[in-house]
Enzyme design. Structure first.
Site, PDB file in Angstrom:
ATOM      1  N   ASP A  35       0.864  -1.192   0.000  1.00 42.58           N
ATOM      2  CA  ASP A  35       0.000   0.000   0.000  1.00 42.58           C
ATOM      3  C   ASP A  35       0.897   1.237   0.000  1.00 42.58           C
ATOM      4  O   ASP A  35       1.721   1.388   0.900  1.00 42.58           O
ATOM      5  CB  ASP A  35      -0.877  -0.058   1.258  1.00 42.58           C
ATOM      6  CG  ASP A  35      -1.603   1.248   1.538  1.00 42.58           C
ATOM      7  OD1 ASP A  35      -1.880   1.986   0.570  1.00 42.58           O
ATOM      8  OD2 ASP A  35      -1.894   1.515   2.725  1.00 42.58           O
ATOM      9  N   ASN A  37      -0.376   4.577  -0.277  1.00 42.57           N
ATOM     10  CA  ASN A  37      -0.983   5.841   0.158  1.00 42.57           C
ATOM     11  C   ASN A  37      -1.596   5.766   1.556  1.00 42.57           C
ATOM     12  O   ASN A  37      -2.349   6.652   1.957  1.00 42.57           O
ATOM     13  CB  ASN A  37      -2.028   6.327  -0.858  1.00 42.57           C
ATOM     14  CG  ASN A  37      -3.184   5.350  -0.988  1.00 42.57           C
ATOM     15  OD1 ASN A  37      -3.119   4.239  -0.444  1.00 42.57           O
ATOM     16  ND2 ASN A  37      -4.221   5.757  -1.689  1.00 42.57           N
ATOM     17  N   ASP A  39      -3.906   3.944   2.891  1.00 43.53           N
ATOM     18  CA  ASP A  39      -5.331   3.643   3.147  1.00 43.53           C
ATOM     19  C   ASP A  39      -5.534   2.190   3.599  1.00 43.53           C
ATOM     20  O   ASP A  39      -6.665   1.748   3.783  1.00 43.53           O
ATOM     21  CB  ASP A  39      -6.207   3.971   1.924  1.00 43.53           C
ATOM     22  CG  ASP A  39      -5.882   3.109   0.719  1.00 43.53           C
ATOM     23  OD1 ASP A  39      -4.948   2.276   0.793  1.00 43.53           O
ATOM     24  OD2 ASP A  39      -6.567   3.267  -0.318  1.00 43.53           O
ATOM     25  N   ASP A  43      -2.009  -1.372  -3.655  1.00 42.23           N
ATOM     26  CA  ASP A  43      -2.312  -0.667  -4.896  1.00 42.23           C
ATOM     27  C   ASP A  43      -1.275  -0.997  -5.967  1.00 42.23           C
ATOM     28  O   ASP A  43      -0.260  -1.638  -5.680  1.00 42.23           O
ATOM     29  CB  ASP A  43      -2.431   0.843  -4.641  1.00 42.23           C
ATOM     30  CG  ASP A  43      -1.366   1.352  -3.680  1.00 42.23           C
ATOM     31  OD1 ASP A  43      -0.176   1.107  -3.952  1.00 42.23           O
ATOM     32  OD2 ASP A  43      -1.731   1.970  -2.633  1.00 42.23           O
ATOM     33  N   ASP A 223     -11.629 -16.502 -15.064  1.00 41.66           N
ATOM     34  CA  ASP A 223     -12.369 -16.933 -13.877  1.00 41.66           C
ATOM     35  C   ASP A 223     -13.485 -17.902 -14.288  1.00 41.66           C
ATOM     36  O   ASP A 223     -14.221 -17.634 -15.237  1.00 41.66           O
ATOM     37  CB  ASP A 223     -12.968 -15.673 -13.227  1.00 41.66           C
ATOM     38  CG  ASP A 223     -13.546 -15.920 -11.854  1.00 41.66           C
ATOM     39  OD1 ASP A 223     -12.747 -16.108 -10.921  1.00 41.66           O
ATOM     40  OD2 ASP A 223     -14.780 -15.904 -11.715  1.00 41.66           O
ATOM     41  N   GLU A 283      -9.803 -21.178 -15.208  1.00 39.32           N
ATOM     42  CA  GLU A 283     -10.068 -21.786 -13.902  1.00 39.32           C
ATOM     43  C   GLU A 283     -11.235 -22.753 -14.045  1.00 39.32           C
ATOM     44  O   GLU A 283     -12.363 -22.337 -14.357  1.00 39.32           O
ATOM     45  CB  GLU A 283     -10.432 -20.702 -12.880  1.00 39.32           C
ATOM     46  CG  GLU A 283     -10.694 -21.293 -11.498  1.00 39.32           C
ATOM     47  CD  GLU A 283     -11.537 -20.407 -10.603  1.00 39.32           C
ATOM     48  OE1 GLU A 283     -11.443 -20.567  -9.382  1.00 39.32           O
ATOM     49  OE2 GLU A 283     -12.294 -19.552 -11.107  1.00 39.32           O
TER      50      GLU A 283
HETATM   51  C1  NOJ Z   1     -13.458 -17.803  -8.634  1.00 40.04           C
HETATM   52  C2  NOJ Z   1     -12.564 -16.838  -7.931  1.00 40.04           C
HETATM   53  O1  NOJ Z   1     -11.284 -17.398  -7.803  1.00 40.04           O
HETATM   54  C3  NOJ Z   1     -13.207 -16.513  -6.613  1.00 40.04           C
HETATM   55  O2  NOJ Z   1     -12.361 -15.742  -5.798  1.00 40.04           O
HETATM   56  C4  NOJ Z   1     -14.501 -15.798  -6.876  1.00 40.04           C
HETATM   57  O3  NOJ Z   1     -15.166 -15.574  -5.663  1.00 40.04           O
HETATM   58  C5  NOJ Z   1     -15.392 -16.616  -7.804  1.00 40.04           C
HETATM   59  N1  NOJ Z   1     -14.689 -17.148  -8.916  1.00 40.04           N
HETATM   60  C6  NOJ Z   1     -16.498 -15.765  -8.360  1.00 40.04           C
HETATM   61  O4  NOJ Z   1     -15.950 -14.871  -9.294  1.00 40.04           O
HETATM   62 CA    CA Z   2      -3.495   2.004  -1.087  1.00 38.69          CA
END
Ligand code: NOJ
Ligand code: CA
Length: 562
Positions: A35, A37, A39, A43, A223, A283
């Protein structure tokens, strides 16, 4: 810059394997890396500041690519996996200019950049969904999966269009008052599934792929890519006798793994292949090896999860490797993963008893054996930030969980808290661990004063220096990067051994899963040569010649080459 003997970008088999096969990929969860900044949230500028840790210097880890978990604008119902704008950067992570600087910084060190595309569903705050819910006949009407209710139940409740469940608990359908229909979501109600059967959606999402390719990214992690298509008729899934949790009480025949995916994959690869040297990795969501195998394609890997739940047992790892090899065959290239942002950290998972967990020594010894396995097994290793330090799970009571499904957990929906694997990266022993000058969004690891990048750099036997040594060895050893693999049988149940062969060069890997000494037989080296030890986690002389049998020390991992 890592030595790369492989011609970049070629997918022509005669030209040798691509970087996505020989290389090592490092997953960064941007919220938790660094991080800048104050917060408390990591980032993009923080990642740029820490690239030395990853590549470009003699003491860098020496990875070949980073994969960034989502950094796109998101209301964070699922911490970025609910995307509100596929081509933007969320201001909490920085700007598009920061992203471009990061890509440049990586490329200058010979590192590739893989980004995470979440194309099965968007955020419910995405402008497409807002327009879709606003009108049944507007231009976005069919961008999501909308259906009427088939009527009311005896209790008067609206019945859902079919029996599909959400993986994050509850039904997969939510009633939308504005539109007067149900919409479908594989995950949270705030993550409506996109309708990939609509050509306009397909074009828009492939346009997202083109945009990021034009911005110079080298690959995509897709994903849950096997859920993009659902049954065209939305038939209910057949029931079955399951385990804990209603999700397992149906065969997921109609809500994922539809044949249309292969054609989409072909089109996606055509687009990606227009830019030489780019890759993708999908995935596999809740699927089998048999479902994964046909989805592995040139330039496209699949996370099949063979290794990610295997317990600490040589026999269990052997079985997992044998089973996958039998299904995938010698042609398909696996992706190897021990940890990621969805699973417990493997240093905890593989050392589950209180005694082992309390013993920093034994826990780290197991982490070093696991690292040797991950970095010498046939396939592309994917590391998860912090595993190179042997980071353990954070202990966060369920009542304080930030992970959305953990907050919804109940008897019918058991869930683990993913926060435990998503905590801040400890860089040094200063307050804030060098991660932040503010209050970190998740707690720092309790042992961060000892377990951090600076401290482990100074300790020759640390998990970090083990990863560095293994990555160096891998880069210098073509048999490890790309060789064929053969398991070597052993009489002793705690020994796992295998041989990798490339041309007439070979590597022999021997792992002892026990805390006592274990004898192993050593196979003949290729072409009548001798095996010489090049790596060991025990005090073994380097370049020692291995006889026909040798004894591994407690939890010793050893690599020899010929
Ligand atoms: C798989 C991702 O790795 C996971 O983190 C996410 O919650 C689900 N897909 C939904 O996008
Ligand atoms: Ca940050």
């Amino acid at each position: 810059m890592p030595a790369q003997a492989v011609p970049e970008g070629s997918r022509d088999a005669s030209a040798g394997p691509g970087w996505w096969q020989t290389g090592v990929v490092y997953q960064i969860y941007p919220r938790s890396f660094a991080d800048t900044n104050g917060d408390g949230v990591g980032d993009l500028a923080g990642i740029l500041e820490h690239l030395d840790h990853l590549a470009g210097r003699p003491d860098s880890l020496g990875v070949d690519a980073i994969w960034l978990s989502p950094f796109f604008p998101s209301p964070d119902f699922d911490f970025g996996y609910d995307v509100a704008d596929y081509v933007g950067v969320d201001p909490k992570y920085g700007s598009l200019a920061d992203f471009e600087r990061l890509v440049e910084g990586c490329h200058a060190r010979g590192m590739k950049v893989v980004i995470d595309l979440v194309l099965n569903h968007s955020s419910s705050q995405h402008a497409w969904f807002q327009a879709s819910r606003a009108s049944r006949d507007g231009p976005y009407a069919d961008w999501y999966i909308w259906r009427d209710s088939p009527g009311r139940s005896t209790t008067g409740a609206r019945r859902a269009p079919n029996n599909w469940r959400s993986f994050f608990g509850g039904p997969a359908w939510t009633w939308d008052e504005a539109r007067g229909q149900f919409y479908m979501h594989t995950f949270l109600p705030q993550q409506p599934d996109l309708n990939w059967r609509n050509p306009a959606v397909r074009e828009a999402l492939l346009g997202v792929v083109r945009t990021w390719l034009d911005r110079g990214v080298d690959g995509f992690r897709l994903d849950v890519f096997n859920t993009f298509f659902k049954d065209e008729r939305l038939r209910s899934n057949p029931r079955r006798v399951g385990r804990r949790g209603l999700w397992s009480w149906q065969h997921h025949r109609y809500d994922r793994n539809q044949p249309e995916l292969l054609d989409l994959l072909r089109e996606l690869r055509e687009i990606v292949d227009q830019h030489p040297g780019r890759m993708s990795v999908g995935e596999l969501f809740d699927g089998s090896l048999a479902e994964a195998a046909p989805l592995i394609q040139p330039g496209h890997l699949v996370f099949d999860w063979s290794l990610i739940q295997v317990p600490w047992s040589a026999a269990a790892f052997r079985r997992a490797i044998e089973t996958r090899d039998a299904v995938f065959g010698a042609e398909r290239w696996p992706a190897n993963v021990l940890s990621n942002h969805d699973q417990p950290r493997h240093a905890s998972r593989l050392a589950p008893t209180a005694a082992v967990a309390a013993s920093g020594y034994e826990g780290d010894a197991r982490a070093r054996v696991a690292a040797t396995l991950l970095l010498t097994l046939r396939g592309t290793p994917f590391l998860y930030y912090g595993e190179e330090l042997g980071l353990r799970n954070l202990r966060i009571p369920n009542a304080e969980a930030l992970d959305p499904p953990a907050r919804r957990a109940n008897v019918l929906f058991p869930w683990w808290n993913r926060d435990q694997a998503r905590g801040p990266m400890p860089w040094n022993a200063q307050p804030g661990a060098g991660f932040t000058s503010g209050r970190p969004w998740l707690p720092l690891p309790p042992d961060f004063a000892q377990r951090n990048v600076a401290a482990e750099s100074a300790d020759e036997r640390s998990v970090l220096n083990t990863y560095r040594a293994l990555l160096r060895l891998r880069r210098a050893t073509p048999a490890l990067e790309r060789g064929a693999q053969e398991l070597v049988a052993q009489d002793h149940p705690d020994a796992l051994t295998y041989r990798r062969t490339e041309g007439d060069a070979g590597a022999f890997v021997a792992l002892n899963f026990a805390s006592r000494r274990v004898p192993v037989s050593v196979p003949a080296a290729p072409a009548g040569r001798t095996w010489r030890v090049v790596f060991s986690t025990a005090d073994r002389a380097s370049s020692e010649a291995l006889p026909e049998t040798t004894t591994l020390g407690p939890l010793e991992a050893l690599v020899a080459i010929s």
